[in-house]
Design a protein around this motif. Sequence first.
Motif, PDB file in Angstrom:
ATOM      1  N   ILE A  44       0.837  -1.203   0.000  1.00 52.28           N
ATOM      2  CA  ILE A  44       0.000   0.000   0.000  1.00 52.28           C
ATOM      3  C   ILE A  44       0.873   1.254   0.000  1.00 52.28           C
ATOM      4  O   ILE A  44       0.626   2.200  -0.759  1.00 52.28           O
ATOM      5  CB  ILE A  44      -0.957  -0.021   1.212  1.00 52.28           C
ATOM      6  CG1 ILE A  44      -1.981  -1.146   1.050  1.00 52.28           C
ATOM      7  CG2 ILE A  44      -1.666   1.329   1.361  1.00 52.28           C
ATOM      8  CD1 ILE A  44      -2.856  -1.371   2.251  1.00 52.28           C
ATOM      9  N   ILE A  45       1.916   1.272   0.820  1.00 52.60           N
ATOM     10  CA  ILE A  45       2.805   2.440   0.888  1.00 52.60           C
ATOM     11  C   ILE A  45       3.512   2.646  -0.440  1.00 52.60           C
ATOM     12  O   ILE A  45       3.586   3.779  -0.959  1.00 52.60           O
ATOM     13  CB  ILE A  45       3.810   2.285   2.057  1.00 52.60           C
ATOM     14  CG1 ILE A  45       3.065   2.406   3.392  1.00 52.60           C
ATOM     15  CG2 ILE A  45       4.920   3.322   1.956  1.00 52.60           C
ATOM     16  CD1 ILE A  45       3.892   2.094   4.606  1.00 52.60           C
ATOM     17  N   LEU A  51       2.132   6.513  -7.068  1.00 48.31           N
ATOM     18  CA  LEU A  51       1.100   7.434  -7.543  1.00 48.31           C
ATOM     19  C   LEU A  51       1.503   8.889  -7.304  1.00 48.31           C
ATOM     20  O   LEU A  51       1.273   9.748  -8.164  1.00 48.31           O
ATOM     21  CB  LEU A  51      -0.235   7.139  -6.870  1.00 48.31           C
ATOM     22  CG  LEU A  51      -0.965   5.886  -7.370  1.00 48.31           C
ATOM     23  CD1 LEU A  51      -2.203   5.623  -6.515  1.00 48.31           C
ATOM     24  CD2 LEU A  51      -1.350   6.040  -8.822  1.00 48.31           C
ATOM     25  N   ALA A  52       2.125   9.174  -6.165  1.00 48.29           N
ATOM     26  CA  ALA A  52       2.561  10.543  -5.870  1.00 48.29           C
ATOM     27  C   ALA A  52       3.629  10.987  -6.866  1.00 48.29           C
ATOM     28  O   ALA A  52       3.603  12.130  -7.343  1.00 48.29           O
ATOM     29  CB  ALA A  52       3.084  10.627  -4.441  1.00 48.29           C
ATOM     30  N   THR A  54       2.588   1.711  -3.388  1.00 51.19           N
ATOM     31  CA  THR A  54       1.592   2.141  -4.385  1.00 51.19           C
ATOM     32  C   THR A  54       1.319   3.635  -4.238  1.00 51.19           C
ATOM     33  O   THR A  54       1.260   4.365  -5.240  1.00 51.19           O
ATOM     34  CB  THR A  54       0.289   1.336  -4.211  1.00 51.19           C
ATOM     35  OG1 THR A  54       0.576  -0.053  -4.343  1.00 51.19           O
ATOM     36  CG2 THR A  54      -0.747   1.749  -5.240  1.00 51.19           C
ATOM     37  N   CYS A  55       1.178   4.090  -3.013  1.00 50.12           N
ATOM     38  CA  CYS A  55       0.941   5.520  -2.773  1.00 50.12           C
ATOM     39  C   CYS A  55       2.135   6.354  -3.225  1.00 50.12           C
ATOM     40  O   CYS A  55       1.966   7.412  -3.838  1.00 50.12           O
ATOM     41  CB  CYS A  55       0.646   5.774  -1.295  1.00 50.12           C
ATOM     42  SG  CYS A  55      -0.945   5.132  -0.758  1.00 50.12           S
TER      43      CYS A  55
END
Length: 94
Positions: free
Chosen positions: A7-8, A14-15, A10-11
């Motif tokens: 999850i981290i 995306l950022a 992926t974030c």
Amino acid sequence: MINWEVIIWTCVTLAVIMGVIGLILYAISAKNMRNKRKELSEVHTDMKVGSRIMFAGGIYGKIVSMEGEDTLRVEVAPKIVITISRYAVQSIVK
């Protein structure tokens, strides 16, 4: 069980992608602003008595006289002359 590492990452991914897209859009916008500024500068230097112009508000007129550096007297209708700032001129009508 939630895999927080995925999850981290992926974030973060995306950022980074959003940041790159933002930089590209900023560069395109800056280029367009430079072109528009150059175009308006040319309009303000090409103005002369007798030129047909269009104001930023869409009103058309003909330059009757140029008073000083910043003001123009413009005929917008027969025998109706107004005084405007030269920076209110959007374009010279050919």
